[in-house]
Design a protein around this motif. Structure first.
Motif, PDB file in Angstrom:
ATOM      1  N   UNK A   1       0.874  -1.179   0.000  1.00  0.00           N
ATOM      2  CA  UNK A   1       0.000   0.000   0.000  1.00  0.00           C
ATOM      3  C   UNK A   1       0.905   1.221   0.000  1.00  0.00           C
ATOM      4  N   UNK A   2       1.088   1.805  -1.179  1.00  0.00           N
ATOM      5  CA  UNK A   2       1.937   2.995  -1.322  1.00  0.00           C
ATOM      6  C   UNK A   2       1.067   4.243  -1.323  1.00  0.00           C
ATOM      7  N   UNK A   3       1.712   5.378  -1.407  1.00  0.00           N
ATOM      8  CA  UNK A   3       0.967   6.624  -1.271  1.00  0.00           C
ATOM      9  C   UNK A   3      -0.066   6.792  -2.380  1.00  0.00           C
ATOM     10  N   UNK A   4       0.310   6.434  -3.621  1.00  0.00           N
ATOM     11  CA  UNK A   4      -0.584   6.688  -4.748  1.00  0.00           C
ATOM     12  C   UNK A   4      -1.052   5.433  -5.460  1.00  0.00           C
ATOM     13  N   UNK A   5      -0.571   4.276  -5.063  1.00  0.00           N
ATOM     14  CA  UNK A   5      -1.024   3.054  -5.720  1.00  0.00           C
ATOM     15  C   UNK A   5      -0.888   1.845  -4.805  1.00  0.00           C
ATOM     16  N   UNK A   6      -1.619   0.803  -5.188  1.00  0.00           N
ATOM     17  CA  UNK A   6      -1.595  -0.462  -4.461  1.00  0.00           C
ATOM     18  C   UNK A   6      -1.073  -1.523  -5.419  1.00  0.00           C
ATOM     19  N   UNK A   7      -0.108  -2.323  -4.953  1.00  0.00           N
ATOM     20  CA  UNK A   7       0.483  -3.359  -5.809  1.00  0.00           C
ATOM     21  C   UNK A   7       0.224  -4.742  -5.209  1.00  0.00           C
ATOM     22  N   UNK A   8      -0.073  -5.716  -6.090  1.00  0.00           N
ATOM     23  CA  UNK A   8      -0.272  -7.102  -5.683  1.00  0.00           C
ATOM     24  C   UNK A   8       0.641  -7.983  -6.502  1.00  0.00           C
ATOM     25  N   UNK A   9       1.355  -8.870  -5.813  1.00  0.00           N
ATOM     26  CA  UNK A   9       2.159  -9.899  -6.489  1.00  0.00           C
ATOM     27  C   UNK A   9       1.579 -11.237  -6.067  1.00  0.00           C
ATOM     28  N   UNK A  10       0.999 -11.982  -7.050  1.00  0.00           N
ATOM     29  CA  UNK A  10       0.346 -13.240  -6.713  1.00  0.00           C
ATOM     30  C   UNK A  10       0.380 -14.165  -7.918  1.00  0.00           C
ATOM     31  N   UNK A  11      -0.126 -15.377  -7.740  1.00  0.00           N
ATOM     32  CA  UNK A  11      -0.165 -16.350  -8.839  1.00  0.00           C
ATOM     33  C   UNK A  11      -1.171 -15.891  -9.892  1.00  0.00           C
ATOM     34  N   UNK A  12      -1.148 -16.556 -11.065  1.00  0.00           N
ATOM     35  CA  UNK A  12      -1.999 -16.131 -12.169  1.00  0.00           C
ATOM     36  C   UNK A  12      -3.491 -16.198 -11.801  1.00  0.00           C
ATOM     37  N   UNK A  13      -3.895 -17.276 -11.113  1.00  0.00           N
ATOM     38  CA  UNK A  13      -5.311 -17.425 -10.743  1.00  0.00           C
ATOM     39  C   UNK A  13      -5.763 -16.319  -9.792  1.00  0.00           C
ATOM     40  N   UNK A  14      -4.882 -15.982  -8.869  1.00  0.00           N
ATOM     41  CA  UNK A  14      -5.247 -14.934  -7.898  1.00  0.00           C
ATOM     42  C   UNK A  14      -5.292 -13.574  -8.584  1.00  0.00           C
ATOM     43  N   UNK A  15      -4.406 -13.356  -9.548  1.00  0.00           N
ATOM     44  CA  UNK A  15      -4.412 -12.095 -10.295  1.00  0.00           C
ATOM     45  C   UNK A  15      -5.717 -11.969 -11.083  1.00  0.00           C
ATOM     46  N   UNK A  16      -6.183 -13.083 -11.681  1.00  0.00           N
ATOM     47  CA  UNK A  16      -7.476 -13.064 -12.387  1.00  0.00           C
ATOM     48  C   UNK A  16      -8.604 -12.652 -11.439  1.00  0.00           C
TER      49      UNK A  16
END
Length: 1047
Positions: free
Chosen positions: A68-83
């Motif tokens: 959780x950054x100041x201007x954006x949220x980033x997720x690193x996950x497997x392909x199914x979770x990204x879907x």
């Protein structure tokens, strides 16, 4: 099927998290980014990382890194979770339009290094604010290669880590309505499992004297949540335990939620049980202590504990500091029971939600955090290491008491209970009524130690030989009650002696207070009958003088035409007319001279020159007097209904939409001619029923004497019945009984329809009715539980014990009378005057408060009669006794057992007594009544000289005894049949028939059948009123008392 995600909830909660971060105080506001990494570990049940994921997405995402950054949220996950996460990513070009930070989704590489992805994440961290301080959940440590490589990459950068667990917990603590619904459901399931499974199981164990280990009982509770009947309609796959149930007894207590149930056998003393259930990831908790045969000191300690919880709930309100709540409770302990100060639990509860225990929101002496509306707490108050001074066994020498509930913090009032499980001493105490066993317990224990466990059966067998039978025990108890009854009654009557009953005089209706008010109409001057509607008076010419009579003095009026004349006859009320008993005292001056009747005559022939016939004046007078009389009687009836009505407090309306409410109910008695549906809603201090037409009926909690819930088991309606202390007015009438009901099936059946046991329509209809019954019963029970929680159990609903019910006729028809814990009731057979099934029959509900009953007397208890009558005498001797007729003899013993268990004195006799005369004798001379033995004259051995005050109808019959020829013949027959054989053989002949019975011809058998029919007819139609004929049964094979005939 693809998993769905609530985008609105995600956006709302993400905004809340960022708002909390941006205005965050202390270290939370100083962090540059928040890092949340979740691995795979089946052993970790509660973690702040997984709780945050569940809060945002509704699911746990393993092997996922969130930044959780100041201007954006980033997720690193497997392909199914990204879907799955693509549902929350805004469309291209729409980033930042809804006030949310942009969402970046990165797919994990198959190799474990993920260097490129890690570099993107680290770059985002460095560019967020100052890029130095990271907010992390310090306690969350997940295993796995993926997280290890991410932690290594993060460590190389040398970021400063700050624990933000408490700050994030504070942001998540205040629950939204959707979350509260899930927590309410979780609390309801916990309550159901405790009440319907655990408590019932403990009572079975105590009753059967089983040896069950704590751990085995805890396992049984865990298995119970797999059964739908304990889940209040919830999906079993969404239900799980928050922690293994903790059951403790026998002196070994640890009042914490981190312990486990040991393998010791459950001891029958203080049994503490803690259980918590999760529903769709949201937790609830409940703690109760069941007490088996608690001592007086234990009950006092438990009562004090209940008081502490009340204080705790009162202090839990929006804006209060947790340390202040703790201090308020401990102040009560210091003031009232300072010796218990060291025995109270170190903390008094904690916040709950997706995590079972939030460590940063614990109610203790140091926590400075403030409460917010919508927070849910598990409040737990306990007293440990309490000494039991009178205990003989080591297991009984110390005990602990533990009490806990799930509560919701409100804005103004005290915290709201979500676990509505009753907790008064009478609800958690298990009282064993076996005095003999208690007295012989020490000896029995010694014998068991010496002889071993197997000798117990022999000892019990020896003991039962000397035990009294149930009837003998009842008699002994009744003897004690008889002595106490007479003493209490004498004392009560002595105290009431000074009170004089004022008899209400008939209202004196004066037409005119002065002659000046007399109307100056032409009719009055012309000596015609004139009706003054304003003053409700009739002015009649009497000896040439216009004399006014108030309409209230007129009894009735009639008009007739005979030949050429019309006659108007007016009858007046006067002493001697049919006004009922004690009519003389109802007139202001009964010694005065009264006009009894006046008749006027007028010609029907029209005189020359007149426009109307003289008789028209009488015809008009007759019509107008009838109208005025009807209006006056209606007004008087309304005033009479309002007499004695106690003014009620105003209903305080609760504007909260979550009030307990039941819809589509009917009210009895009806507000209007036709029955109407409406809704019953519980408010701050009472109920309000609102019909579809807009009529309102208010019933205040403090005016309810009995609140009865009659389930639909074996009935066609489900009922909430209120028996009131003071009558209320609605529909222009006063009512002491009000009930709300709904029908659960077809009350009428089409007999012309072809019936078949395998008819699909019928089977479907039966299934639908079963489902409807279950649904209604659940809705009514939930309503009752909410109302009891709202009133803090000051209003408790009683459920009739159907298994103790018996048939009887308190009014004109037979119905099922059922005892409750404090009354004898029948709520279902309510027939009004205009009922379509029984037109003209009035059968109100039957409610008798047991506390108001002095004694019960059974009449006509004879071995050859199928029915008997029950008379209820009240402590208020001026009140008319209540009679219940035609009760089957088979119910006599169960009724006696029930009355004996309620400590109510009962007597029985073979005669019907004149209760009006008996009660008048007692009230007129109470001292003389009790000097002659009081109520002992009703006892079988007291029917001799002491029966004078209650002279029965049978005694009056002796004076006019005149046997008929048929009776004499029957007596001669019985004398011939009687022989000087042993008493036993006489009894056997009477009960089984004579030895010659096999040789009887058809004529004799038909004659006996006729006699039997006649006998049953007499039993059904027999009344206790004097002046009615009664005949005894034929009674073959032994002598019987002479038959008596009433004139």
């Amino acid at each position: 099927m693809a998993l769905s995600l609530d985008r609105e909830a995600f956006a709302r909660r993400l905004r809340r998290l960022y708002a909390s971060w941006q205005k965050g105080e202390d270290e939370f506001g100083g962090v540059d980014a928040i890092v949340v990494a979740v691995g795979v570990d089946e052993e970790i049940v509660y973690a702040k990382s997984t709780a945050l994921q569940t809060w945002l997405f509704g699911y746990e995402l393993t092997d996922t890194v969130m930044l959780f950054c100041e201007e954006r949220v980033l997720f690193l996950a497997s392909r199914k979770k990204v879907e799955f996460l693509k549902q929350v990513a805004p469309a291209k070009g729409a980033e930042g339009t809804n006030g949310l930070p942009a969402v970046t989704l990165l797919v994990r590489e198959k190799n474990e290094s993920n260097k490129a992805n890690f570099e993107k994440l680290l770059e985002a961290l460095r560019s967020s604010r100052a890029g130095r301080r990271l907010g992390v959940f310090a306690k969350d440590k997940f295993p796995g290669d993926f997280l290890r490589s991410w932690n290594d990459a993060l460590a190389k950068e040398g970021f400063e880590k700050v624990d933000v667990s408490a700050a994030v917990a504070q942001a998540m603590a205040a629950k939204e309505e959707v979350e509260l619904q899930l927590m309410r459901k979780a609390a309801a399931i916990t309550s159901e499992v405790f009440t319907k499974f655990f408590k019932e199981r403990v009572m079975e164990i105590v009753d059967a004297d089983e040896k069950v280990r704590h751990s085995k009982l805890a396992e049984a509770v865990e298995k119970a949540i797999e059964e739908k009947k304990f889940l209040a309609g919830a999906d079993p796959s969404a239900v799980e335990m928050c922690y293994p149930p903790i059951i403790q007894s026998g002196g070994n207590y640890n009042l914490k939620f981190s312990v486990v149930s040991d393998k010791s056998h459950m001891h029958f003393g203080a049994i503490t049980c803690s259980m918590g259930i999760r529903y769709k990831s949201y937790c609830s908790n409940l703690v109760r202590t069941l007490m088996v045969d608690p001592s007086q000191e234990m009950q006092e300690h438990y009562g004090f504990l209940l008081g502490l919880q009340e204080v705790l709930l009162r202090e839990l309100r929006h804006g209060a500091r947790l340390c202040d709540v703790y201090a308020a409770v401990m102040d009560v302990v210091k003031k009232q029971r300072p010796e218990l100060l060291g025995k109270v639990t170190k903390n008094l509860g904690f916040a709950m939600g997706i995590e079972f225990r939030e460590g940063s929101l614990v109610i203790n002496s140091k926590n400075q955090q403030r409460l917010k509306k919508g927070m849910v707490f598990s409040v737990n108050v306990g007293l440990s290491e309490l000494p039991n001074r009178g205990a003989a066994r080591p297991e009984d020498r110390t005990y602990a008491l533990f009490l806990g509930d799930t509560v919701l913090v409100d804005e103004d009032g005290p915290a709201v209970l979500l676990t509505a499980v009753k907790k008064k001493v009478k609800n958690v105490g298990i009282f064993l009524k076996n005095e003999d066993e208690d007295e012989e317990e020490p000896d029995k224990d010694e014998a068991e130690d010496l002889l071993g466990r197997s000798s117990r059966a022999a000892l019990l067998t020896e003991r039962t030989r000397n035990e009294l039978t149930a009837e003998e025990k009842r008699r002994a108890h009744q003897k004690e009650l008889a002595t106490q009854l007479n003493e209490d009654a004498r004392r009560r009557l002595t105290e009431q002696r000074g009170e004089q009953q004022t008899q209400k005089a008939r209202k004196s209706n004066v037409s005119y207070k002065s002659a000046a008010l007399l109307p100056k109409e032409p009719h009055v001057r012309e000596m015609k009958i004139y009706i003054d509607k304003k003053y409700e008076s009739v002015i009649m010419p009497v000896f040439g003088i216009a004399t006014p009579f108030h309409i209230a003095t007129i009894k009735n009026i009639s008009m007739s035409v005979e030949g050429d004349y019309t006659y108007l006859r007016i009858n007046f009320f006067c002493p001697g007319s049919a006004l009922g008993r004690n009519e003389g005292s109802s007139f202001p001056n009964p010694e005065a001279t009264f006009v009894k009747e006046i008749t006027y005559r007028a010609s029907n022939l029209k005189p020359p020159g007149e426009s109307t016939v003289p008789a028209s004046n009488l015809q008009n007078a007759f019509r107008i007097i009838k109208e005025v009389q009807k209006r006056y009687k209606t007004r008087e009836a309304e005033e009479k209904e309002k007499e004695g009505i106690v003014k009620q407090d105003s209903l305080v309306i609760n504007l909260n939409r979550s009030n307990p409410k039941l819809k589509d109910l009917y009210i009895r008695p009806n507000i209007a001619q036709k029955r109407m549906q409406g809704a019953l809603e519980a408010h701050v201090n009472g109920f309000r029923f609102t019909s579809v037409r807009g009529d309102k009926v208010d019933i205040l909690y403090n005016n309810i004497k009995h609140a009865v819930f009659q389930p639909c088991d074996g009935e066609m309606i489900i009922v909430l019945h209120f028996h009131l202390k003071n009558a209320i007015m609605f529909g222009k009438k006063r009512h002491t009984d009000v009930q709300f009901y709904t029908e659960v099936g077809e009350i009428t059946t089409d007999l012309g329809k072809h019936q078949h046991m395998h008819d699909r329509d019928d089977l479907y209809a039966e299934q639908m009715e079963r489902e409807m019954r279950h649904k209604l019963k659940t809705a009514f029970k939930n309503f009752i539980e909410k109302v009891e929680a709202l009133t803090k159990e000051e209003l408790e609903f009683e459920v009739p014990f159907r298994e103790l019910g018996f048939n009887g006729a308190p009014y004109r028809s037979t119905c099922l009378l059922q005892p409750t814990s404090s009354a004898l009731v029948n709520c279902t057979e309510w027939v009004s005057g205009g009922d379509r099934c029984n037109p003209g029959v009035l059968q109100p509900p039957f409610v008798v408060t047991l506390d108001e009953v002095e004694l019960i007397h059974f009449e006509r208890v004879q071995f050859h009669l199928k029915n008997f009558d029950l008379v209820i005498v009240y402590k208020d001797y001026g009140r008319k006794v209540t009679m219940i007729n035609a009760i089957p003899v088979a119910s006599l013993d169960p009724i006696k057992e029930w009355l004996n268990s309620c400590d109510l004195k009962y007597t029985e006799g073979v005669q019907s007594l004149n209760w009006t005369k008996i009660m008048k004798t007692i009230v007129d001379d109470p001292e003389g009544f009790f000097e002659q033995g009081g109520w002992s004259f009703l006892e079988p051995e007291g029917e001799g000289s002491e029966a004078e005050p209650g002279e029965s109808e049978s005694e009056l019959e002796d004076e006019t005894f005149n046997p008929s020829e048929e009776d004499e013949e029957e007596e001669e027959d019985s004398d011939e049949d009687y022989s000087s054989e042993a008493e036993e053989s006489e009894y056997s002949k009477d009960s089984l028939g004579s030895e010659e019975e096999s040789g009887k011809d058809w004529d004799e058998l038909e004659e006996e059948a006729r006699k039997a029919d006649r006998e049953s007819q007499y039993e059904e139609e027999e009344e206790r009123g004097r002046g009615r004929k009664r005949k005894g049964p034929p009674g073959r094979g032994r002598p019987h008392p002479p038959k008596k005939k009433r004139k």
